[in-house]
Design a protein around this motif. Structure first.
Motif, PDB file in Angstrom:
ATOM      1  N   GLY A   1      -8.669  18.722 -21.718  1.00  0.00           N
ATOM      2  CA  GLY A   1      -8.045  17.280 -22.165  1.00  0.00           C
ATOM      3  C   GLY A   1      -8.262  16.040 -21.088  1.00  0.00           C
ATOM      4  N   LEU A   2      -7.868  16.617 -19.752  1.00  0.00           N
ATOM      5  CA  LEU A   2      -7.698  15.557 -18.549  1.00  0.00           C
ATOM      6  C   LEU A   2      -9.458  15.062 -18.317  1.00  0.00           C
ATOM      7  CD1 LEU A   2      -5.930  14.844 -16.347  1.00  0.00           C
ATOM      8  CD2 LEU A   2      -6.790  16.672 -15.006  1.00  0.00           C
ATOM      9  N   ILE A   3     -10.176  15.782 -18.771  1.00  0.00           N
ATOM     10  CA  ILE A   3     -11.609  15.051 -18.703  1.00  0.00           C
ATOM     11  C   ILE A   3     -12.513  14.595 -19.735  1.00  0.00           C
ATOM     12  CG2 ILE A   3     -11.898  16.279 -16.437  1.00  0.00           C
ATOM     13  CD1 ILE A   3     -13.828  18.378 -17.747  1.00  0.00           C
ATOM     14  N   GLN A   4     -12.143  15.132 -20.902  1.00  0.00           N
ATOM     15  CA  GLN A   4     -12.601  15.006 -22.282  1.00  0.00           C
ATOM     16  C   GLN A   4     -13.239  13.546 -22.522  1.00  0.00           C
ATOM     17  OE1 GLN A   4     -11.529  17.221 -25.622  1.00  0.00           O
ATOM     18  NE2 GLN A   4     -12.049  15.840 -27.114  1.00  0.00           N
ATOM     19  N   PRO A   5     -12.052  12.796 -22.567  1.00  0.00           N
ATOM     20  CA  PRO A   5     -12.265  11.092 -22.508  1.00  0.00           C
ATOM     21  C   PRO A   5     -13.365  10.537 -21.449  1.00  0.00           C
ATOM     22  CG  PRO A   5      -9.963  11.744 -22.910  1.00  0.00           C
ATOM     23  CD  PRO A   5     -10.595  12.937 -22.061  1.00  0.00           C
TER      24      PRO A   5
ATOM     25  N   ALA B   1      -8.315   2.865 -22.641  1.00  0.00           N
ATOM     26  CA  ALA B   1      -8.547   2.738 -24.042  1.00  0.00           C
ATOM     27  C   ALA B   1      -9.296   3.887 -24.730  1.00  0.00           C
ATOM     28  CB  ALA B   1      -9.242   1.326 -24.166  1.00  0.00           C
ATOM     29  N   VAL B   2     -10.334   4.283 -23.824  1.00  0.00           N
ATOM     30  CA  VAL B   2     -11.312   5.345 -24.405  1.00  0.00           C
ATOM     31  C   VAL B   2     -10.639   6.607 -24.534  1.00  0.00           C
ATOM     32  CG1 VAL B   2     -13.162   6.725 -23.696  1.00  0.00           C
ATOM     33  CG2 VAL B   2     -13.303   4.299 -23.491  1.00  0.00           C
ATOM     34  N   SER B   3      -9.593   6.915 -23.508  1.00  0.00           N
ATOM     35  CA  SER B   3      -8.792   7.827 -23.492  1.00  0.00           C
ATOM     36  C   SER B   3      -7.762   8.042 -24.645  1.00  0.00           C
ATOM     37  CB  SER B   3      -7.896   8.199 -22.294  1.00  0.00           C
ATOM     38  OG  SER B   3      -7.040   7.287 -22.147  1.00  0.00           O
ATOM     39  N   LEU B   4      -7.313   6.828 -25.089  1.00  0.00           N
ATOM     40  CA  LEU B   4      -6.404   6.707 -26.288  1.00  0.00           C
ATOM     41  C   LEU B   4      -6.962   7.291 -27.405  1.00  0.00           C
ATOM     42  CD1 LEU B   4      -4.687   3.433 -25.826  1.00  0.00           C
ATOM     43  CD2 LEU B   4      -3.615   5.681 -25.928  1.00  0.00           C
ATOM     44  N   LEU B   5      -8.402   7.264 -27.925  1.00  0.00           N
ATOM     45  CA  LEU B   5      -9.061   7.808 -28.892  1.00  0.00           C
ATOM     46  C   LEU B   5      -8.776   9.292 -29.089  1.00  0.00           C
ATOM     47  CD1 LEU B   5     -12.895   6.237 -28.902  1.00  0.00           C
ATOM     48  CD2 LEU B   5     -11.142   6.082 -30.487  1.00  0.00           C
TER      49      LEU B   5
ATOM     50  N   GLY C   1      -3.985  12.062 -22.110  1.00  0.00           N
ATOM     51  CA  GLY C   1      -2.929  10.842 -21.996  1.00  0.00           C
ATOM     52  C   GLY C   1      -3.047  10.255 -20.484  1.00  0.00           C
ATOM     53  N   LEU C   2      -3.188  11.354 -19.685  1.00  0.00           N
ATOM     54  CA  LEU C   2      -3.107  11.060 -18.183  1.00  0.00           C
ATOM     55  C   LEU C   2      -4.656  11.010 -17.831  1.00  0.00           C
ATOM     56  CD1 LEU C   2      -0.838  13.796 -17.154  1.00  0.00           C
ATOM     57  CD2 LEU C   2      -0.182  11.563 -17.495  1.00  0.00           C
ATOM     58  N   SER C   3      -5.834  11.267 -18.270  1.00  0.00           N
ATOM     59  CA  SER C   3      -7.118  11.128 -17.819  1.00  0.00           C
ATOM     60  C   SER C   3      -7.313   9.814 -17.225  1.00  0.00           C
ATOM     61  CB  SER C   3      -8.153  11.328 -18.802  1.00  0.00           C
ATOM     62  OG  SER C   3      -8.088  10.776 -19.931  1.00  0.00           O
ATOM     63  N   GLY C   4      -7.173   8.759 -17.737  1.00  0.00           N
ATOM     64  CA  GLY C   4      -7.428   7.136 -17.572  1.00  0.00           C
ATOM     65  C   GLY C   4      -6.787   6.882 -16.492  1.00  0.00           C
ATOM     66  N   ILE C   5      -5.214   7.265 -16.477  1.00  0.00           N
ATOM     67  CA  ILE C   5      -4.713   7.242 -15.204  1.00  0.00           C
ATOM     68  C   ILE C   5      -4.983   7.585 -13.838  1.00  0.00           C
ATOM     69  CG2 ILE C   5      -2.208   7.267 -14.274  1.00  0.00           C
ATOM     70  CD1 ILE C   5      -1.353   7.402 -17.167  1.00  0.00           C
ATOM     71  N   PHE C   6      -5.485   8.957 -14.042  1.00  0.00           N
ATOM     72  CA  PHE C   6      -5.782   9.857 -13.009  1.00  0.00           C
ATOM     73  C   PHE C   6      -7.202   9.185 -12.421  1.00  0.00           C
ATOM     74  CE2 PHE C   6      -2.702  13.012 -13.785  1.00  0.00           C
ATOM     75  CZ  PHE C   6      -2.646  13.552 -12.747  1.00  0.00           C
ATOM     76  N   MET C   7      -8.006   8.926 -13.327  1.00  0.00           N
ATOM     77  CA  MET C   7      -9.605   8.172 -12.923  1.00  0.00           C
ATOM     78  C   MET C   7      -9.172   6.959 -12.059  1.00  0.00           C
ATOM     79  SD  MET C   7     -12.768   7.152 -15.140  1.00  0.00           S
ATOM     80  CE  MET C   7     -14.063   6.170 -14.307  1.00  0.00           C
ATOM     81  N   LYS C   8      -8.103   6.231 -12.561  1.00  0.00           N
ATOM     82  CA  LYS C   8      -7.882   4.753 -11.838  1.00  0.00           C
ATOM     83  C   LYS C   8      -7.096   5.235 -10.557  1.00  0.00           C
ATOM     84  CE  LYS C   8      -7.709   1.569 -15.740  1.00  0.00           C
ATOM     85  NZ  LYS C   8      -6.997   0.647 -16.363  1.00  0.00           N
ATOM     86  N   SER C   9      -6.370   6.331 -10.478  1.00  0.00           N
ATOM     87  CA  SER C   9      -5.487   6.412  -9.187  1.00  0.00           C
ATOM     88  C   SER C   9      -6.239   7.335  -8.151  1.00  0.00           C
ATOM     89  CB  SER C   9      -4.263   7.055  -9.659  1.00  0.00           C
ATOM     90  OG  SER C   9      -4.390   8.335 -10.065  1.00  0.00           O
ATOM     91  N   ILE C  10      -6.952   8.641  -8.422  1.00  0.00           N
ATOM     92  CA  ILE C  10      -7.632   9.412  -7.723  1.00  0.00           C
ATOM     93  C   ILE C  10      -9.173   9.253  -7.839  1.00  0.00           C
ATOM     94  CG2 ILE C  10      -5.305  10.782  -7.512  1.00  0.00           C
ATOM     95  CD1 ILE C  10      -6.823  12.803  -9.123  1.00  0.00           C
ATOM     96  N   ASP C  11      -9.579   8.859  -8.732  1.00  0.00           N
ATOM     97  CA  ASP C  11     -11.211   8.599  -8.966  1.00  0.00           C
ATOM     98  C   ASP C  11     -11.401   9.852  -9.939  1.00  0.00           C
ATOM     99  OD1 ASP C  11     -13.572   7.271  -8.791  1.00  0.00           O
ATOM    100  OD2 ASP C  11     -14.155   7.928  -6.847  1.00  0.00           O
TER     101      ASP C  11
END
Length: 400
Positions: free
Chosen positions: A232-236, A45-49, A358-368
């Protein structure tokens, strides 16, 4: 310097930038904390901002730059800020009825309008600020804006903590409305009419050909694309770096934004002084490499002083690079193409930021968190070889 302070266009645009920065930072902090509270700190949700902020930039920047080259820049900026004020007021009314998801629309509206007003302000600079003063002017506006990167997060956090999201958005409405009024004092602008057979589509194509025909512009576009994707991958995820790696509260993010802003202030000041002597290629290469290294250091750091120092240094390096590169672009691009060049390069960078966010939250959940930051650093570092191929030497020689 004194001559620049007597330049009405420079003073007005710099003042408007400060007003808008104030409103935008109040909005940024309020929406970040509000969305985290509404969604239980959900990183997606944060990354969606960020996605909602950059998606309109990607979609509208090309056509916005083309239209900016056709429209009257003074009235484009005035009407744009007025529409922003009205739109945010409508969004505020929706939130008051309980539809909290409307906060995302506040980000969208500001992003769309900016794609018409930003190239218009560059056109006014090109027309009214002498070329030899452009690096100083951009450096000063960047430095002044950096003041709000320092105090903006503090003010935004305080206003949200005391008064909530509604008051934060009211301040945004007031800021945009006041900015529109200030810009009424800009001098009139007379633009040559395009040929009768000229259409928006034809001029858009001409802008793409103009960028494609210049080596430096193509390389800058590639550099921006990679930086956009990596950042973009880490900004959110900044807020999670603060809470998980440093074990601080989410509200402490404001102090790290402030340090980055202080670094931007210093970097902007250095660019103002040394901008004419700077080698654009060297500056960009050094900044890209440093940015990549700093991303890894921040990800690995569990010490507040180390992360804080990196934020300050990165802020300075990025501000110095942006000012030197912006000055070079204004110098080498013909006035008739400024909007279209801006509208061609920026969508590429925004696409990178958009994809990364768009991928940041997904990557954080999958690879930390830490591996996501390392991946970001690798992507940013890949921009360095492209930057090495740039050919202009100094800003004073950029037209060659």
């Amino acid at each position: 310097m004194n001559q620049l302070f007597r330049n009405r266009v420079f003073l007005i645009i710099a003042s408007v930038d400060l007003i808008q920065q104030m409103g935008i930072w109040v909005r940024n902090m309020a929406l970040l904390f509000y969305v985290m509270e509404q969604t239980g700190n959900d990183p997606v949700a944060v990354s969606l901002l960020t996605v909602f902020e950059y998606l309109p930039i990607f979609v509208f920047s090309l056509i916005g730059g083309t239209l900016a080259d056709r429209w009257n820049p003074k009235w484009t900026m005035i009407i744009g800020d007025a529409l922003s004020a009205v739109s945010v007021a409508v969004i505020l009314a929706l939130i008051a009825t309980g539809w909290w998801q409307a906060v995302f629309a506040a980000t969208v509206v500001s992003a769309v309008i900016s794609q018409f007003s930003q190239p218009s302000s560059a056109i006014m600079f090109k027309r009214h600020v002498p070329e030899e003063q452009v690096p100083t002017a951009i450096g000063m506006t960047q430095s002044l804006s950096s003041l709000f990167v320092i105090v903006g997060p503090m003010i935004g956090t305080a206003i949200y903590g005391w008064l909530g999201v509604n008051t934060s958005l009211v301040i945004l409405v007031i800021a945009f409305a006041f900015a529109a009024l200030v810009q009424l004092a800009l001098p009139a602008y007379t633009r040559e009419k395009p040929p009768e057979e000229s259409s928006v589509w034809n001029e858009l194509v001409m802008g793409l050909r103009y960028v494609g025909g210049q080596r430096n512009l193509l390389l800058i576009t590639g550099v921006f694309a990679l930086i956009g994707l990596g950042s973009g991958l880490i900004q959110p995820l900044d807020v999670f770096l603060i809470t998980e790696r440093l074990d601080l509260d989410k509200e402490d993010l404001q102090w790290f934004y402030a340090l980055a802003g202080l670094g931007m202030l210093v970097g902007g000041g250095l660019a103002t002084v040394f901008g004419q002597k700077a080698n654009a290629r060297t500056v960009v290469v050094a900044a890209v490499i440093f940015l990549a290294v700093s991303i890894v250091v921040e990800a690995l750091s569990v010490w507040v002083p180390v992360t804080a120092a990196m934020r300050f240094l990165v802020g300075g390096a990025v501000a110095f690079m942006q000012i030197i590169l912006s000055s070079a672009l204004i110098s080498i691009v013909a006035e008739a193409y400024i909007g279209r060049v801006n509208g061609t390069i920026m969508p590429v960078m925004m696409a990178g930021i958009l994809i990364g966010s768009g991928l940041s939250g997904i990557f954080m959940k999958s690879i930390d968190l830490v591996p996501t930051y390392v991946l970001s650093a690798v992507i940013v570092f890949l921009a360095a070889p492209l930057a090495l191929r740039m050919r202009f030497e100094r800003l004073s020689e950029a037209k060659q």
